[in-house]
Design a protein around this motif. Structure first.
Motif, PDB file in Angstrom:
ATOM      1  N   HIS A  80      -5.624  -7.901  14.311  1.00 48.68           N
ATOM      2  CA  HIS A  80      -4.838  -6.896  13.606  1.00 48.68           C
ATOM      3  C   HIS A  80      -4.508  -7.409  12.220  1.00 48.68           C
ATOM      4  CE1 HIS A  80      -1.904  -9.742  15.192  1.00 48.68           C
ATOM      5  NE2 HIS A  80      -1.052  -9.328  14.260  1.00 48.68           N
ATOM      6  N   ALA A  81      -3.891  -6.540  11.423  1.00 51.94           N
ATOM      7  CA  ALA A  81      -3.460  -6.929  10.089  1.00 51.94           C
ATOM      8  C   ALA A  81      -2.017  -6.508   9.877  1.00 51.94           C
ATOM      9  CB  ALA A  81      -4.348  -6.291   9.021  1.00 51.94           C
ATOM     10  N   MET A  82      -1.284  -7.325   9.153  1.00 56.70           N
ATOM     11  CA  MET A  82       0.041  -6.976   8.652  1.00 56.70           C
ATOM     12  C   MET A  82      -0.095  -6.846   7.143  1.00 56.70           C
ATOM     13  SD  MET A  82       2.246  -6.775  11.177  1.00 56.70           S
ATOM     14  CE  MET A  82       3.866  -7.073  10.471  1.00 56.70           C
ATOM     15  N   ALA A  83       0.412  -5.740   6.604  1.00 55.84           N
ATOM     16  CA  ALA A  83       0.167  -5.480   5.187  1.00 55.84           C
ATOM     17  C   ALA A  83       1.301  -4.667   4.590  1.00 55.84           C
ATOM     18  CB  ALA A  83      -1.160  -4.747   5.014  1.00 55.84           C
ATOM     19  N   GLY A  84       1.314  -4.650   3.273  1.00 60.43           N
ATOM     20  CA  GLY A  84       2.341  -3.906   2.561  1.00 60.43           C
ATOM     21  C   GLY A  84       2.011  -2.439   2.402  1.00 60.43           C
ATOM     22  N   ALA A  85       0.801  -2.035   2.788  1.00 62.29           N
ATOM     23  CA  ALA A  85       0.383  -0.639   2.654  1.00 62.29           C
ATOM     24  C   ALA A  85      -0.506  -0.278   3.838  1.00 62.29           C
ATOM     25  CB  ALA A  85      -0.368  -0.430   1.334  1.00 62.29           C
ATOM     26  N   PRO A  86      -0.634   1.017   4.154  1.00 64.25           N
ATOM     27  CA  PRO A  86      -1.453   1.419   5.305  1.00 64.25           C
ATOM     28  C   PRO A  86      -2.947   1.208   5.097  1.00 64.25           C
ATOM     29  CG  PRO A  86      -0.614   3.349   4.152  1.00 64.25           C
ATOM     30  CD  PRO A  86       0.070   2.165   3.551  1.00 64.25           C
ATOM     31  N   THR A  87      -3.371   1.047   3.859  1.00 63.00           N
ATOM     32  CA  THR A  87      -4.780   0.771   3.562  1.00 63.00           C
ATOM     33  C   THR A  87      -4.834  -0.300   2.477  1.00 63.00           C
ATOM     34  OG1 THR A  87      -4.874   2.509   1.861  1.00 63.00           O
ATOM     35  CG2 THR A  87      -5.493   3.139   4.112  1.00 63.00           C
ATOM     36  N   GLY A  88      -6.035  -0.823   2.257  1.00 61.99           N
ATOM     37  CA  GLY A  88      -6.191  -1.814   1.204  1.00 61.99           C
ATOM     38  C   GLY A  88      -6.752  -3.118   1.743  1.00 61.99           C
ATOM     39  N   PRO A  89      -7.125  -4.016   0.840  1.00 65.03           N
ATOM     40  CA  PRO A  89      -7.751  -5.275   1.251  1.00 65.03           C
ATOM     41  C   PRO A  89      -6.763  -6.211   1.942  1.00 65.03           C
ATOM     42  CG  PRO A  89      -7.314  -5.282  -1.112  1.00 65.03           C
ATOM     43  CD  PRO A  89      -6.993  -3.903  -0.624  1.00 65.03           C
ATOM     44  N   THR A  90      -7.304  -7.106   2.756  1.00 68.18           N
ATOM     45  CA  THR A  90      -6.505  -8.119   3.442  1.00 68.18           C
ATOM     46  C   THR A  90      -7.175  -9.478   3.267  1.00 68.18           C
ATOM     47  OG1 THR A  90      -7.676  -7.756   5.528  1.00 68.18           O
ATOM     48  CG2 THR A  90      -5.627  -6.503   5.166  1.00 68.18           C
ATOM     49  N   ILE A  91      -6.403 -10.520   3.509  1.00 63.87           N
ATOM     50  CA  ILE A  91      -6.903 -11.891   3.462  1.00 63.87           C
ATOM     51  C   ILE A  91      -6.799 -12.478   4.855  1.00 63.87           C
ATOM     52  CG2 ILE A  91      -6.657 -14.155   2.378  1.00 63.87           C
ATOM     53  CD1 ILE A  91      -5.147 -12.806   0.104  1.00 63.87           C
ATOM     54  N   ARG A  92      -7.832 -13.177   5.293  1.00 59.13           N
ATOM     55  CA  ARG A  92      -7.796 -13.786   6.618  1.00 59.13           C
ATOM     56  C   ARG A  92      -6.664 -14.804   6.704  1.00 59.13           C
ATOM     57  NH1 ARG A  92     -13.028 -16.221   8.929  1.00 59.13           N
ATOM     58  NH2 ARG A  92     -12.627 -17.651   7.205  1.00 59.13           N
ATOM     59  N   PHE A  93      -6.022 -14.853   7.876  1.00 62.18           N
ATOM     60  CA  PHE A  93      -4.890 -15.761   8.069  1.00 62.18           C
ATOM     61  C   PHE A  93      -5.292 -17.213   7.805  1.00 62.18           C
ATOM     62  CE2 PHE A  93      -2.202 -18.391  10.912  1.00 62.18           C
ATOM     63  CZ  PHE A  93      -0.961 -18.116  10.339  1.00 62.18           C
ATOM     64  N   PRO A 124      -2.372   3.345  11.406  1.00 63.27           N
ATOM     65  CA  PRO A 124      -1.438   2.325  10.918  1.00 63.27           C
ATOM     66  C   PRO A 124      -0.013   2.637  11.380  1.00 63.27           C
ATOM     67  CG  PRO A 124      -2.916   3.036   9.164  1.00 63.27           C
ATOM     68  CD  PRO A 124      -3.138   3.971  10.309  1.00 63.27           C
ATOM     69  N   LEU A 125       0.724   1.613  11.741  1.00 65.14           N
ATOM     70  CA  LEU A 125       2.054   1.770  12.304  1.00 65.14           C
ATOM     71  C   LEU A 125       3.085   1.241  11.310  1.00 65.14           C
ATOM     72  CD1 LEU A 125       3.636   2.564  14.907  1.00 65.14           C
ATOM     73  CD2 LEU A 125       3.397   0.170  15.624  1.00 65.14           C
ATOM     74  N   PRO A 126       3.970   2.113  10.795  1.00 69.04           N
ATOM     75  CA  PRO A 126       4.974   1.644   9.833  1.00 69.04           C
ATOM     76  C   PRO A 126       6.071   0.847  10.530  1.00 69.04           C
ATOM     77  CG  PRO A 126       5.312   3.970  10.319  1.00 69.04           C
ATOM     78  CD  PRO A 126       4.066   3.570  11.037  1.00 69.04           C
ATOM     79  N   LEU A 127       6.479  -0.241   9.892  1.00 62.33           N
ATOM     80  CA  LEU A 127       7.542  -1.097  10.410  1.00 62.33           C
ATOM     81  C   LEU A 127       8.617  -1.257   9.347  1.00 62.33           C
ATOM     82  CD1 LEU A 127       5.315  -3.934  11.952  1.00 62.33           C
ATOM     83  CD2 LEU A 127       6.291  -1.963  13.145  1.00 62.33           C
ATOM     84  N   MET A 128       9.854  -1.370   9.801  1.00 63.72           N
ATOM     85  CA  MET A 128      10.965  -1.522   8.862  1.00 63.72           C
ATOM     86  C   MET A 128      11.860  -2.669   9.303  1.00 63.72           C
ATOM     87  SD  MET A 128      13.165   1.867   9.917  1.00 63.72           S
ATOM     88  CE  MET A 128      11.694   2.865   9.656  1.00 63.72           C
ATOM     89  N   ALA A 129      12.807  -3.009   8.455  1.00 60.99           N
ATOM     90  CA  ALA A 129      13.683  -4.147   8.724  1.00 60.99           C
ATOM     91  C   ALA A 129      14.363  -4.004  10.086  1.00 60.99           C
ATOM     92  CB  ALA A 129      14.730  -4.269   7.619  1.00 60.99           C
ATOM     93  N   GLY A 130      14.290  -5.059  10.869  1.00 60.48           N
ATOM     94  CA  GLY A 130      14.882  -5.067  12.198  1.00 60.48           C
ATOM     95  C   GLY A 130      13.900  -4.791  13.311  1.00 60.48           C
TER      96      GLY A 130
END
Length: 309
Positions: free
Chosen positions: A73-86, A56-62
């Motif tokens: 791929h997935a964009m998420a608030g945490a490096p692991t955990g469930p996701t919802i299909r776009f 997982p690749l951490p991203l920050m503002a900017g």
């Protein structure tokens, strides 16, 4: 001739913002594999880019991240955990990117702008042979002023839409794509065989001039001697530097570009094969058909029949 502009025109790149995410609670969106490039710009907070088989690749503002091949791929608030299909997230969501996708909660807020670039799936060019992920970290320095200003204008237009906003944001996304490529190329170690060498070629005066001549007059009866005379170096020097930076000899690249143009015209026009052949520098339809078949794996007439829109 602006080679990058010519390549982008030939590959018919066009961009659009597809969604904005406002999240202050647990969230995760799974983006499918698509024949488009995908970008994400984090405007506030932090989040994670998650790809199959990668850390997982951490991203920050900017930060801005581009996935040129549209890899799932997935964009998420945490490096692991469930996701919802776009598709599931956007089903029933009205208003497009002007209406953010909300993940409410008590936590710190994260905001992300998501978008894509459409390519002509039949077109290709080594200039766009990019790595799976292009990450540009936030950088307030003046060197990134153009990229930063484009992101600022795009974000402001999305936050306060007015008549014509869709057109403005689509054009800004196109501009953003070029700025991302420029910035990435400036930061890369060009010794890596990941497409950056082509950008070095465009910064080499003589090689860039030779490539520009090919793009400006693809139908001209070029030889290495003629190209070398035009750009003011010896035949041996041009051949050596061109091959090292572009990845193939001058005349091999000339053939590649001619056939790229011819294939596009076969797909998009009703011009005869003879006329197309003459336009890209072949005096014989037979010679053109033989070369086209060798490179594309099918004769021009069959290619046209199977690749028309």
């Amino acid at each position: 001739m602006d080679v990058l502009a010519d390549v982008l025109s030939a590959t018919k790149i066009g961009g659009t913002v597809t969604a904005r995410v406002h999240a202050s609670g647990p969230w995760g969106i799974e983006f499918p594999h698509l024949p488009t490039a995908t970008f994400h710009h984090v405007t506030q907070g932090t989040c994670w880019l998650r790809r199959p088989g990668a850390e997982p690749l951490p991203l920050m503002a900017g930060d801005v991240v581009l996935l040129p091949a549209g890899t799932g791929h997935a964009m998420a608030g945490a490096p692991t955990g469930p996701t919802i299909r776009f598709d599931d997230v956007t089903r029933g969501h009205h208003g497009g990117p002007a209406s953010p996708i909300d993940f409410p909660g008590p936590g710190p807020q994260t905001r992300v702008v998501c978008g894509g670039y459409r390519f002509d799936t039949h077109a290709s060019h080594p200039l766009l042979a990019l790595p799976p992920v292009l990450l540009l970290r936030a950088d307030p320095s003046a060197r990134r002023h153009d990229l930063t200003e484009t992101l600022r204008m795009m974000t402001a237009e999305l936050a306060d839409p007015a008549p014509g906003s869709q057109t403005i944001t689509d054009r800004l996304v196109d501009v953003l794509f070029v700025h991302i490529l420029r910035e990435w190329a400036a930061l890369r170690d060009t010794s890596n065989d990941d497409g950056a060498a082509w950008w070095t070629a465009l910064r080499d005066p003589e090689v860039a001039a030779a490539v520009s001549l090919i793009h400006e007059e693809p139908g001209r009866a070029w030889t290495v001697d003629k190209l070398a005379r035009e750009v003011g170096v010896s035949r041996a020097t041009l051949s050596r530097r061109f091959t090292r930076l572009v990845g193939e000899p001058p005349l091999a690249y000339l053939t590649r570009w001619r056939l790229e143009i011819a294939a596009r015209r076969l797909r998009e026009t009703n011009d005869s094969v003879t006329r197309i052949a003459n336009t890209v520098g072949y005096t014989s339809e037979f010679a053109f058909s033989r070369t086209f078949t060798r490179h594309r794996g099918t004769p021009p007439t069959h290619y046209r029949a199977t690749h028309r829109p």
